[in-house]
Scaffold this motif. Structure first.
Motif, PDB file in Angstrom:
ATOM      1  N   GLY A 171      76.479   0.036  57.350  1.00  0.00           N
ATOM      2  CA  GLY A 171      75.129  -0.289  57.022  1.00  0.00           C
ATOM      3  C   GLY A 171      74.079   0.798  57.535  1.00  0.00           C
ATOM      4  N   GLU A 172      74.377   1.803  58.098  1.00  0.00           N
ATOM      5  CA  GLU A 172      73.481   2.849  58.198  1.00  0.00           C
ATOM      6  C   GLU A 172      73.306   3.864  57.021  1.00  0.00           C
ATOM      7  OE1 GLU A 172      71.842   2.370  61.031  1.00  0.00           O
ATOM      8  OE2 GLU A 172      73.264   0.854  61.639  1.00  0.00           O
ATOM      9  N   LEU A 212      77.722   5.462  46.010  1.00  0.00           N
ATOM     10  CA  LEU A 212      79.007   5.168  46.216  1.00  0.00           C
ATOM     11  C   LEU A 212      79.328   3.852  45.574  1.00  0.00           C
ATOM     12  CD1 LEU A 212      81.163   4.862  48.488  1.00  0.00           C
ATOM     13  CD2 LEU A 212      79.415   3.342  50.078  1.00  0.00           C
ATOM     14  N   LEU A 213      78.528   2.813  45.088  1.00  0.00           N
ATOM     15  CA  LEU A 213      78.744   1.726  44.245  1.00  0.00           C
ATOM     16  C   LEU A 213      79.525   2.236  42.812  1.00  0.00           C
ATOM     17  CD1 LEU A 213      78.552  -1.006  43.448  1.00  0.00           C
ATOM     18  CD2 LEU A 213      76.386  -0.835  42.774  1.00  0.00           C
ATOM     19  N   GLN A 255      70.556  -9.873  51.475  1.00  0.00           N
ATOM     20  CA  GLN A 255      69.367 -10.650  51.384  1.00  0.00           C
ATOM     21  C   GLN A 255      68.109 -10.240  51.272  1.00  0.00           C
ATOM     22  OE1 GLN A 255      70.613 -14.184  53.440  1.00  0.00           O
ATOM     23  NE2 GLN A 255      72.164 -14.968  52.189  1.00  0.00           N
ATOM     24  N   GLU A 256      68.096  -9.486  52.350  1.00  0.00           N
ATOM     25  CA  GLU A 256      66.575  -9.115  52.872  1.00  0.00           C
ATOM     26  C   GLU A 256      66.384  -7.651  51.911  1.00  0.00           C
ATOM     27  OE1 GLU A 256      66.865  -8.630  56.977  1.00  0.00           O
ATOM     28  OE2 GLU A 256      66.668 -10.734  57.525  1.00  0.00           O
ATOM     29  N   GLY A 257      67.328  -7.191  51.102  1.00  0.00           N
ATOM     30  CA  GLY A 257      66.992  -5.890  50.387  1.00  0.00           C
ATOM     31  C   GLY A 257      67.197  -4.675  51.339  1.00  0.00           C
ATOM     32  N   LYS A 258      67.820  -4.931  52.677  1.00  0.00           N
ATOM     33  CA  LYS A 258      68.181  -3.553  53.329  1.00  0.00           C
ATOM     34  C   LYS A 258      69.390  -3.122  52.985  1.00  0.00           C
ATOM     35  CE  LYS A 258      64.940  -5.416  57.228  1.00  0.00           C
ATOM     36  NZ  LYS A 258      64.968  -5.891  58.485  1.00  0.00           N
ATOM     37  N   PHE A 259      70.240  -3.651  52.294  1.00  0.00           N
ATOM     38  CA  PHE A 259      71.438  -2.999  51.629  1.00  0.00           C
ATOM     39  C   PHE A 259      71.602  -3.584  50.206  1.00  0.00           C
ATOM     40  CE2 PHE A 259      76.092  -2.741  51.537  1.00  0.00           C
ATOM     41  CZ  PHE A 259      76.314  -1.412  52.290  1.00  0.00           C
ATOM     42  N   ARG A 260      72.193  -2.820  49.611  1.00  0.00           N
ATOM     43  CA  ARG A 260      72.478  -3.140  47.967  1.00  0.00           C
ATOM     44  C   ARG A 260      73.503  -4.242  48.164  1.00  0.00           C
ATOM     45  NH1 ARG A 260      71.527   0.596  43.741  1.00  0.00           N
ATOM     46  NH2 ARG A 260      72.473  -0.856  42.472  1.00  0.00           N
TER      47      ARG A 260
END
Length: 452
Positions: free
Chosen positions: A307-308, A317-318, A354-359
């Motif tokens: 998450g960091e 990475l994706l 959901q909040e756009g902080k992680f893909r």
């Protein structure tokens, strides 16, 4: 004339010196190597097998005196293998890595040496040593559907009213372990009300609470596959232990287990650390370097604190997760790499997506299978078992210490924000504060909290 002399034939080896043969069946190479080395030092001739089928073939080629079987086989159901093996080789002493033996099977006169080797080679299993001198425990339940129970018996330990715990025969569990070794290091009453032991538990994970057994169940279900796994849980709850268990029980366990903490490496260096770089790719890159992903080829890549990871790096990475190809920093060519990805986080990653902080697309790629490690407060009934485990581990290099009732009571009322890791450090601190005393009291239990 030369006097007639009768040739002297060499006398047979006394029974104690005759070679003893053991067969080790385990997919865990390091476990086999440790056990092999220990048994060889005890003058055993040792053969190894990675799977149940190989063990069967080895036994058919030359029947051993004893067979030690790990708690999981990659190709066969353990209970079925044990039952069929006993029927085909009725004279072989059959023992599991947990220290259990067949109820109706033969007992090698050197069983104690087998148990001693197991104790040394499998530090995480504390239920082995006394099986060497105790009657053989039953292997199979007469009534598999009958709920398990905990048997208690008086111990001849030097201090306190110690009790021994024996693993029960539970619903779908066909094994039962031997009594735990040595003195109980927590007050005798502390184990009242703790969950009944279960051999469904992964050895690395201490605790028999339902939440912990569910973690073990999920590990066993997904470990043989290459499915990506996301481990969620609070800091200090054992996420890396879960990742290591997944690797150990997988078919990739002969290949590297490479761990990287995404929060511990500066953002500017994380890309090169993961993907590698060529010479001159950036200032200071005097030599080319293989990245962590590539070094895990064929094995397992553990991305701790995923998450960091910066959003800018998540897209790269994706691409790797989707294609299995990576591109080193400063290189135009791609490299094909085969790794199993396990990620871990203490953050609510779904909410961050959901909040756009992680893909979100990366999250769904990583969270194909979820394992959640519980906070210690959510399986507080395991506290005495964890305390016993850590005190035993501390006692390997120094005199063993035990807790009195006041110390145990103080531990019980703490809310453990740092979870199991905090408990380990609190006990280590208490052991130091206790000095030469073998008893830890409430006065030595220091949670390190600053009170204004």
């Amino acid at each position: 004339m030369q006097p007639f002399s009768v040739p002297v034939l060499p006398s047979p080896l006394p029974p104690r010196l005759r070679p003893r043969t053991a067969l080790l069946a385990s997919s865990d190479r390091s476990f086999r190597q440790r056990l092999h080395q220990t048994l060889s030092g005890l003058r055993w001739q040792v053969r190894e097998a990675e799977t149940g089928a190989q063990a069967w073939a080895e036994a058919e080629a030359s029947v051993p005196e004893a067979v030690i079987v790990d708690s999981w086989l990659p190709d066969l159901e353990l209970s079925e293998f044990l039952r069929e093996f006993r029927a085909s080789f009725p004279k072989v002493d059959l023992v599991t890595a947990a220290g259990a033996a067949m109820e109706d099977g033969p007992r090698s006169p050197y069983r104690q040496e087998l148990m001693h080797a197991l104790r040394i080679s499998q530090d995480n299993d504390t239920a082995v040593w006394n099986a060497a001198v105790a009657p053989a425990a039953p292997f199979f339940a007469e009534k598999p559907g009958q709920p398990g129970t905990v048997r208690r018996e008086d111990s001849r330990a030097t201090e306190g009213n110690a009790i021994r715990l024996l693993r029960p025969i539970q619903n779908d569990c066909s094994l039962t372990a031997a009594p735990a070794p040595g003195e109980l290091l927590v007050p005798a009453g502390a184990l009242e009300g703790t969950p009944a032991p279960s051999c469904d538990r992964i050895p690395e994970l201490v605790g028999n609470a339902p939440a912990m057994l569910d973690v073990s169940r999920r590990i066993r279900l997904v470990a043989p596959r290459s499915t990506p796994v996301l481990i969620e849980g609070p800091t200090g709850s054992g996420k890396e232990l879960v990742a290591e268990a997944l690797h150990r029980l997988s078919s990739r366990n002969r290949k590297p287990f490479v761990a990287i903490n995404c929060a511990a490496i500066p953002e500017a260096l994380l890309e090169a650390e993961l993907f590698g770089h060529t010479r001159g790719a950036f200032t200071g890159a005097v030599h080319g370097r293989v990245g962590r992903i590539e070094s895990a080829d064929g094995g397992t890549l553990f991305l701790d604190e995923i998450g960091e990871m910066p959003l800018s790096l998540q897209s790269k990475l994706l691409r790797f997760v989707e294609s299995g190809e990576l591109q080193r920093v400063g290189d135009n060519d791609t490299v094909k790499v085969d790794v199993r990805i396990i990620a871990a986080t203490h953050r609510p990653l779904a909410r961050q997506a959901q909040e756009g902080k992680f893909r979100a697309d990366l999250y769904y790629r990583l969270a194909v299978f979820l394992i959640r490690t519980p906070a210690l407060i959510d399986h507080a009934e395991d506290l005495p078992l964890l305390v016993q485990h850590f005190l035993e581990r501390m006692g390997r290099n120094e005199p063993v210490k035990r807790l009195d009732d006041s110390a145990m009571a103080k531990l019980r009322v703490h809310d453990w924000p740092g979870n199991v890791r905090e408990l380990e450090h609190v006990l280590e601190r208490a052991g130091i504060l206790a000095g030469t005393s073998t008893v830890i009291t409430a006065g030595e239990i220091d949670f390190g909290l600053v009170v204004n």
